[in-house]
Design an enzyme around this catalytic site. Sequence first.
Site, PDB file in Angstrom:
ATOM      1  N   GLU A  66       0.747  -1.220  -0.003  1.00 56.89           N
ATOM      2  CA  GLU A  66       0.054  -0.120  -0.004  1.00 56.89           C
ATOM      3  C   GLU A  66       0.869   1.217   0.146  1.00 56.89           C
ATOM      4  OE1 GLU A  66      -2.508   2.239  -0.585  1.00 56.89           O
ATOM      5  OE2 GLU A  66      -3.731   0.607  -0.008  1.00 56.89           O
ATOM      6  N   ASP A 110       1.225   4.277  -2.840  1.00 62.80           N
ATOM      7  CA  ASP A 110       0.744   5.584  -2.667  1.00 62.80           C
ATOM      8  C   ASP A 110       1.990   6.579  -3.042  1.00 62.80           C
ATOM      9  OD1 ASP A 110      -1.571   4.622  -1.421  1.00 62.80           O
ATOM     10  OD2 ASP A 110      -1.010   5.072   0.571  1.00 62.80           O
ATOM     11  N   ASP A 169     -13.258   0.021  -1.903  1.00 63.69           N
ATOM     12  CA  ASP A 169     -13.349  -1.016  -2.679  1.00 63.69           C
ATOM     13  C   ASP A 169     -14.616  -1.929  -2.596  1.00 63.69           C
ATOM     14  OD1 ASP A 169     -11.243   0.277  -3.453  1.00 63.69           O
ATOM     15  OD2 ASP A 169      -9.759  -1.432  -3.262  1.00 63.69           O
ATOM     16  N   SER A 189      -7.180   2.773  -3.917  1.00 61.50           N
ATOM     17  CA  SER A 189      -5.853   3.146  -3.033  1.00 61.50           C
ATOM     18  C   SER A 189      -4.835   3.668  -4.341  1.00 61.50           C
ATOM     19  CB  SER A 189      -5.084   1.661  -2.524  1.00 61.50           C
ATOM     20  OG  SER A 189      -5.743   1.487  -1.210  1.00 61.50           O
TER      21      SER A 189
END
Length: 569
Positions: A277, A281, A364, A477
């Site tokens: 993650e 990002d 999601d 994300s």
Amino acid sequence: MLRSSSLVSTRLHRALTVAALVGATVLMVPHGAYASDIWANTATQATPIPSGIVTVPLNISQSMHIVVGLAPHNKAQLDTLVAAISTPGNAQFGQVITPQQFLATYAPTATDVSAVENYLSSLGFTNITVSGNNLAVSADGSAQVVESAFNTKLVSFNLGGRHVFANTQPAQVPLSLASIVSVVVGLQNVGVMGTQLALPQNPLTTPAYSGPQFQTAYDAGGTPAGSNTTIGIVTEGDITQVPLDLRQYEQEFNLPQVPYQVVPVGLQTTDTSGLDEWDLDSQSSSGMAGNLQKIVFYNAGSLADAALIPAFERIVGDNQVKAVNMSFGGCESLEYLSGAMLMEDLAFEQGAAEGITFFAASGDGGASCQVLANAGEPVVLSAVEYPAASEYVVAVGGTSLLTNAGYTYNSEIAWISGGGGNSLWESPGPWTNGVIPPTGSTCGLRGVPDIAMDADPNIAPADVVVNGQDIGVGGTSLASPLAVGSWARMETAHNNCEGFAAPILYTTFGQPFGTAAVDFHDIVLGDNFLYAATPGWDFTTGLGSFDISAINAALPTPVCAATTTSKKK
């Protein structure tokens, strides 16, 4: 549910009047100088526990970390200020404030803070710390001390394979603190937020997009890179590998090396489960931006609210970033009941007053809460996630991106799992009036999302380096950092003088409901199971996706003080 017709201070009013709605409980307060015959309710309510769950009292010696939220001053004035300074055409447009000005006008007083500190200290809490804006007092204490301090009961139980704890009674404080303390966060860990990351079903055969390819798809070429703009990313755990993966990504795709800074907030852990993650990002935001002045990783101890709130407070206290990425979320009703929504909204609103835009993935789970559903298979329809639901956050939904040869834009459809719907607790900003459906705006309901970007892991995933290996990754994300990187370009192009993005985007580009937003890619195909993409704003793609060059060219330019410009650089 009854709702005020005024949008000003609605959320704060709802939370701070919980005591009046429920009624004060008359019990003895056995704490010396705080002795009273009345406890007063805070906005932290009992955590609902599913029927059939077996609970036991929480071990009285278990260590707990709590955050006490203090009520701000002049809240209605702050609401008015944020709308004014963020609305093109308003005489105050662009006149952001500093953390020092926030502290002087809107924060609790030193006397308020001392009263809370003294109360916690008298009961045996330790590690008592105060946020820079005086809105949060954090402390550690045993479960027994927590129960005594806030007149509540704590239980533990198993839920979905997790061993969790929760408060079965609302949090209360002595009447002498009733006008000071608004919430107590950290009394449950049922509602820990989760990341919004999705992997391709066929990772070996699904081509992935690099940052430069996303730049082409979303028409970034007519805008400068974001080289004069600093962004923040909220992370957690051990992120030692993240800068290493970022450097490899930059080398692979011939991108400049972006300086970075890690700001630890709270007790740090060795958790590395979120590495993919945080890689996504940082690489997607900087890849879309083309370059950045700096990435600041605000690294919390976990994704629990009691750990995240200090990170949000640190961001607005530092006031060194123009955009912040939050690729995580939780069911908004749990955030409301715990009181975390009230505290975090205030931090996001302070950020808006300072010209900072927080971006958040909308989830999601389609038109449902992701915690309660598998992606695209809703269990609770029309549930949205927080912090995307906050009025003072730009919620980023998901699309399935289709490109031509050379990666130029072809079209997008709504991603089936993209989060969107009506909030049950948050009010829309006045800037959305006439743009979102009347059933939302006139009834005091916040519509999610505001905008959308690519999220489909099976059609156009991002190429991300994780532990030195390239993989394809999607989800909202991905959509959120793509939006952050896009906004960083626009900020650099406008000398970092654009402030809170949501009012600027709605008032400059939004059109009457049912009409496509100007300069956005209007997405009119697809759905998220409950809501279909339609012309104009909709509950699955918001205003649509960025045509970066077109939007940048049409953005209004506020007058920006030289001192502010130099500080942001």
